[in-house]
Design a protein around this motif. Structure first.
Motif, PDB file in Angstrom:
ATOM      1  N   ILE A 111       3.092 -20.195   2.499  1.00 51.52           N
ATOM      2  CA  ILE A 111       2.629 -20.876   1.289  1.00 51.52           C
ATOM      3  C   ILE A 111       1.858 -22.124   1.710  1.00 51.52           C
ATOM      4  CG2 ILE A 111       3.300 -21.952  -0.886  1.00 51.52           C
ATOM      5  CD1 ILE A 111       4.017 -18.975  -0.674  1.00 51.52           C
ATOM      6  N   VAL A 112       0.634 -22.251   1.232  1.00 56.17           N
ATOM      7  CA  VAL A 112      -0.200 -23.411   1.563  1.00 56.17           C
ATOM      8  C   VAL A 112       0.039 -24.508   0.532  1.00 56.17           C
ATOM      9  CG1 VAL A 112      -2.539 -24.250   1.975  1.00 56.17           C
ATOM     10  CG2 VAL A 112      -1.917 -21.903   2.612  1.00 56.17           C
ATOM     11  N   LEU A 113       0.388 -25.689   1.019  1.00 53.39           N
ATOM     12  CA  LEU A 113       0.587 -26.848   0.160  1.00 53.39           C
ATOM     13  C   LEU A 113      -0.685 -27.676   0.116  1.00 53.39           C
ATOM     14  CD1 LEU A 113       4.078 -27.976   1.532  1.00 53.39           C
ATOM     15  CD2 LEU A 113       3.604 -26.396  -0.355  1.00 53.39           C
ATOM     16  N   ASP A 114      -0.856 -28.415  -0.944  1.00 50.11           N
ATOM     17  CA  ASP A 114      -2.024 -29.272  -1.105  1.00 50.11           C
ATOM     18  C   ASP A 114      -3.283 -28.404  -1.170  1.00 50.11           C
ATOM     19  OD1 ASP A 114      -0.235 -31.552  -0.674  1.00 50.11           O
ATOM     20  OD2 ASP A 114      -0.307 -30.987   1.447  1.00 50.11           O
ATOM     21  N   ASP A 115      -4.407 -29.016  -1.048  1.00 49.09           N
ATOM     22  CA  ASP A 115      -5.660 -28.270  -1.036  1.00 49.09           C
ATOM     23  C   ASP A 115      -5.881 -27.716   0.364  1.00 49.09           C
ATOM     24  OD1 ASP A 115      -8.068 -27.249  -1.870  1.00 49.09           O
ATOM     25  OD2 ASP A 115      -9.174 -29.094  -1.496  1.00 49.09           O
ATOM     26  N   LEU A 116      -6.575 -26.595   0.462  1.00 51.02           N
ATOM     27  CA  LEU A 116      -6.868 -26.010   1.774  1.00 51.02           C
ATOM     28  C   LEU A 116      -8.299 -26.317   2.156  1.00 51.02           C
ATOM     29  CD1 LEU A 116      -6.154 -24.235   4.198  1.00 51.02           C
ATOM     30  CD2 LEU A 116      -6.823 -22.238   2.844  1.00 51.02           C
ATOM     31  N   LYS A 117      -8.469 -27.049   3.259  1.00 54.43           N
ATOM     32  CA  LYS A 117      -9.796 -27.374   3.763  1.00 54.43           C
ATOM     33  C   LYS A 117     -10.361 -26.205   4.560  1.00 54.43           C
ATOM     34  CE  LYS A 117      -9.728 -31.519   2.076  1.00 54.43           C
ATOM     35  NZ  LYS A 117     -10.570 -31.834   0.912  1.00 54.43           N
ATOM     36  N   SER A 118     -11.678 -26.091   4.520  1.00 51.80           N
ATOM     37  CA  SER A 118     -12.398 -25.115   5.348  1.00 51.80           C
ATOM     38  C   SER A 118     -11.872 -23.690   5.159  1.00 51.80           C
ATOM     39  CB  SER A 118     -12.320 -25.521   6.828  1.00 51.80           C
ATOM     40  OG  SER A 118     -12.814 -26.814   7.025  1.00 51.80           O
ATOM     41  N   LYS A 119     -11.785 -23.265   3.898  1.00 54.34           N
ATOM     42  CA  LYS A 119     -11.284 -21.912   3.627  1.00 54.34           C
ATOM     43  C   LYS A 119     -12.118 -20.844   4.330  1.00 54.34           C
ATOM     44  CE  LYS A 119      -9.042 -22.691  -0.847  1.00 54.34           C
ATOM     45  NZ  LYS A 119      -8.981 -22.317  -2.281  1.00 54.34           N
ATOM     46  N   VAL A 120     -13.413 -21.107   4.468  1.00 51.39           N
ATOM     47  CA  VAL A 120     -14.279 -20.107   5.076  1.00 51.39           C
ATOM     48  C   VAL A 120     -13.858 -19.809   6.511  1.00 51.39           C
ATOM     49  CG1 VAL A 120     -16.011 -21.761   5.913  1.00 51.39           C
ATOM     50  CG2 VAL A 120     -16.695 -19.429   5.353  1.00 51.39           C
ATOM     51  N   VAL A 121     -13.301 -20.798   7.222  1.00 51.32           N
ATOM     52  CA  VAL A 121     -12.864 -20.573   8.597  1.00 51.32           C
ATOM     53  C   VAL A 121     -11.600 -19.716   8.619  1.00 51.32           C
ATOM     54  CG1 VAL A 121     -12.352 -21.675  10.797  1.00 51.32           C
ATOM     55  CG2 VAL A 121     -13.872 -22.801   9.176  1.00 51.32           C
ATOM     56  N   VAL A 122     -10.753 -19.848   7.591  1.00 54.99           N
ATOM     57  CA  VAL A 122      -9.603 -18.952   7.469  1.00 54.99           C
ATOM     58  C   VAL A 122     -10.090 -17.523   7.308  1.00 54.99           C
ATOM     59  CG1 VAL A 122      -7.556 -18.384   6.091  1.00 54.99           C
ATOM     60  CG2 VAL A 122      -8.161 -20.782   6.502  1.00 54.99           C
ATOM     61  N   GLY A 123     -11.194 -17.354   6.596  1.00 61.84           N
ATOM     62  CA  GLY A 123     -11.788 -16.022   6.470  1.00 61.84           C
ATOM     63  C   GLY A 123     -12.174 -15.438   7.809  1.00 61.84           C
ATOM     64  N   GLN A 124     -12.668 -16.265   8.720  1.00 58.86           N
ATOM     65  CA  GLN A 124     -12.987 -15.793  10.068  1.00 58.86           C
ATOM     66  C   GLN A 124     -11.720 -15.344  10.798  1.00 58.86           C
ATOM     67  OE1 GLN A 124     -15.293 -18.770  12.196  1.00 58.86           O
ATOM     68  NE2 GLN A 124     -16.473 -19.238  10.361  1.00 58.86           N
ATOM     69  N   THR A 125     -10.646 -16.125  10.653  1.00 56.59           N
ATOM     70  CA  THR A 125      -9.376 -15.747  11.280  1.00 56.59           C
ATOM     71  C   THR A 125      -8.898 -14.402  10.753  1.00 56.59           C
ATOM     72  OG1 THR A 125      -8.717 -18.053  11.642  1.00 56.59           O
ATOM     73  CG2 THR A 125      -6.955 -16.409  11.564  1.00 56.59           C
ATOM     74  N   LEU A 126      -8.936 -14.226   9.439  1.00 57.41           N
ATOM     75  CA  LEU A 126      -8.479 -12.965   8.841  1.00 57.41           C
ATOM     76  C   LEU A 126      -9.362 -11.799   9.281  1.00 57.41           C
ATOM     77  CD1 LEU A 126      -7.681 -14.236   5.245  1.00 57.41           C
ATOM     78  CD2 LEU A 126      -6.029 -13.579   7.009  1.00 57.41           C
ATOM     79  N   GLU A 127     -10.664 -12.041   9.411  1.00 59.69           N
ATOM     80  CA  GLU A 127     -11.585 -10.994   9.879  1.00 59.69           C
ATOM     81  C   GLU A 127     -11.207 -10.534  11.287  1.00 59.69           C
ATOM     82  OE1 GLU A 127     -16.402 -10.408  10.687  1.00 59.69           O
ATOM     83  OE2 GLU A 127     -15.566 -12.412  10.384  1.00 59.69           O
ATOM     84  N   VAL A 128     -10.942 -11.493  12.172  1.00 58.64           N
ATOM     85  CA  VAL A 128     -10.599 -11.147  13.557  1.00 58.64           C
ATOM     86  C   VAL A 128      -9.230 -10.467  13.611  1.00 58.64           C
ATOM     87  CG1 VAL A 128     -10.040 -12.134  15.817  1.00 58.64           C
ATOM     88  CG2 VAL A 128     -12.055 -12.917  14.564  1.00 58.64           C
ATOM     89  N   LEU A 129      -8.265 -10.939  12.821  1.00 52.21           N
ATOM     90  CA  LEU A 129      -6.950 -10.288  12.784  1.00 52.21           C
ATOM     91  C   LEU A 129      -7.069  -8.830  12.343  1.00 52.21           C
ATOM     92  CD1 LEU A 129      -4.777 -13.150  11.241  1.00 52.21           C
ATOM     93  CD2 LEU A 129      -4.541 -12.203  13.539  1.00 52.21           C
ATOM     94  N   GLU A 130      -7.882  -8.599  11.330  1.00 53.22           N
ATOM     95  CA  GLU A 130      -8.074  -7.217  10.868  1.00 53.22           C
ATOM     96  C   GLU A 130      -8.710  -6.368  11.961  1.00 53.22           C
ATOM     97  OE1 GLU A 130     -10.178  -4.753   7.159  1.00 53.22           O
ATOM     98  OE2 GLU A 130     -10.560  -6.896   7.427  1.00 53.22           O
ATOM     99  N   GLN A 131      -9.699  -6.905  12.661  1.00 56.64           N
ATOM    100  CA  GLN A 131     -10.326  -6.159  13.759  1.00 56.64           C
ATOM    101  C   GLN A 131      -9.313  -5.845  14.855  1.00 56.64           C
ATOM    102  OE1 GLN A 131     -13.852  -8.233  15.136  1.00 56.64           O
ATOM    103  NE2 GLN A 131     -14.646  -8.465  13.077  1.00 56.64           N
ATOM    104  N   ALA A 132      -8.313  -6.723  15.016  1.00 56.90           N
ATOM    105  CA  ALA A 132      -7.295  -6.518  16.049  1.00 56.90           C
ATOM    106  C   ALA A 132      -6.127  -5.659  15.571  1.00 56.90           C
ATOM    107  CB  ALA A 132      -6.766  -7.876  16.524  1.00 56.90           C
ATOM    108  N   GLY A 133      -6.265  -5.054  14.382  1.00 54.09           N
ATOM    109  CA  GLY A 133      -5.250  -4.136  13.890  1.00 54.09           C
ATOM    110  C   GLY A 133      -4.072  -4.781  13.188  1.00 54.09           C
TER     111      GLY A 133
END
Length: 430
Positions: free
Chosen positions: A185-207
């Protein structure tokens, strides 16, 4: 080493963009967390990416590299027992490996950059790791930091997103390997959401399976997963290219930068959109950005949170725009290698720019006639500040001397070589 940037009226040439630092770091990490052999084509070479190479090797990964690719035999969920890790000045590498080292009995992250990374806070990640049953010794949230883990336990985890998204990304890399399912659960506002998208993209590529809420404020992560050994190709880097494109915008130019994917998840691709808003003549197609600058720019307003690592370059271009520009929602710039608002604007002012700061805004009163220059600049050991200030130097009336400019190697070792190849009048001095 210092660098002198002299006024340069025009730039011309073309080259391939540097490989993405963010993607390289993430691919190296997921490759290390697999138990098989992964291959990464076109990995970035910089102080940051070299830091994660060094650290995953210390943790037991076996790396073999040539000019085109790096092959990695991973250590999976069983990193080697090491007592110390040195991440240099790489904040993202530190935070990702703080989470991964929770799988080890005890690891101390040493403080080799007390005036830069050593000043940055990591409390939010520390609090989250303690929720996993990990014991952490630290210096008021700063380095040196000792992680005592071994058997982290999943479950419900909270993490603040107010300072950095890197804390969340660190947990997303770790939690799939835990025995239990996790909910983050993320508290407060989340900065740089687009970079989290990069993390999720790489995790998906890694299965890896992660169920993310649409707003990225909550995540369900099944446990007992395994990273797959895969082949990855690193795309071109928008954050580093932002300064080159800004340099083209403020001069008379004809520059092409290749390997910049139009549909990239890198938020810094917004540099292209912002330059268009500034009415800079450019095209972007088939992975190539072609700028034919005339030095005439219009002021803009821009929400910088989605493009954090390109904001300083945008500001440098806005210094020469007609009108007043405003870059807002950028408070997280204060928590980087230096305070990228106060420190950067102080140096811009020294160079002759007309700028103002707010808590989370940068205001730029454009000076199309150019700035005076003729001063020595303190870049605060920050690679992004160095690159952005060099853009200003190209259109100053007198040369700028940028102190400690060699720290550009943190992300873009070839930056000044590339600028010089385009015709920029820059010179290294001892």
């Amino acid at each position: 080493m210092d660098v002198i940037v002299r006024p340069t009226p025009s730039l011309q040439g073309e080259f391939g963009a540097l490989s993405s630092k963010n993607y390289t770091t993430r691919y190296l990490l997921v490759a290390a967390l697999s138990e098989g052999v992964s291959t990464i084509y076109h990995p970035a070479h910089s102080e940051d990416s070299d830091a994660i190479r060094r650290c995953i090797a210390d943790l037991g990964a076996v790396l073999t590299e040539d000019d085109e690719k790096i092959v990695i035999q991973g250590f999976g969920r069983k990193p080697k027992d090491v007592k110390e890790l040195n991440v240099g000045n790489a904040g993202a590498v530190l935070r990702f490996l703080m989470a991964v080292s929770a799988l080890s009995p005890e690891v101390t992250f040493v403080n080799t950059y007390p005036d830069s990374l050593g000043k940055r806070p990591h409390d939010d990640l520390i609090v989250s790791l303690e929720q996993l049953g990990v014991k952490v010794e630290h210096n008021e949230g700063k380095l040196p930091i000792t992680i005592r883990g071994g058997k982290p336990v999943g479950g419900r985890i909270t993490v603040s997103g107010a300072v950095s998204s890197q804390f969340l990304s660190a947990l997303l890399f770790l939690t799939p390997l835990l025995e239990e399912d996790s909910e983050i659960i993320v508290l407060d506002d989340l900065k740089s959401k687009v970079v989290v998208g990069q993390t999720l993209e790489v995790l998906e590529q890694a299965g890896i399976v992660v169920h993310a809420a649409d707003d990225y404020m909550s995540f369900k992560v099944p446990g007992r997963q395994a990273y797959a050994a895969k082949t990855y190709t690193v795309q071109g880097d928008y954050p580093g290219s932002a300064a080159i494109l800004a340099a083209a915008a403020v001069t008379k130019s004809d520059i092409k930068v290749h390997r910049l994917v139009e549909q990239s998840k890198q938020g810094e691709r917004a540099i292209v959109d912002v330059l268009r808003m500034m009415e800079v003549p450019l095209t972007h197609k088939e992975g190539t950005v072609h700028v034919q600058g005339n030095g005439v720019l219009k002021a803009v307003e821009f929400d910088g949170d989605a493009a954090t690592d390109a904001v300083l370059a945008m500001v440098a271009a806005a210094v020469f725009a007609e009108g007043t520009s405003r870059f807002y929602n950028v408070e997280n710039l204060r928590y980087k290698e230096c305070d990228r608002i106060t420190d950067y604007l102080a140096e811009l002012t020294r160079a002759g720019a007309n700028v103002e700061e707010r808590r989370d805004e940068i205001i730029v009163h454009g000076m199309p006639e150019g700035v005076e220059g003729g001063v020595t600049i303190n870049a605060h050991y920050d690679h992004r500040v160095i690159m952005a200030l060099s853009v200003v130097g190209l259109r100053a009336r007198k040369p700028l001397l940028i102190k400690d400019a060699h720290h550009v190697a943190k992300s873009y070792p070839q930056y000044f070589d590339h600028l010089r190849a385009l015709g920029a009048n820059v010179e290294w001095v001892q």
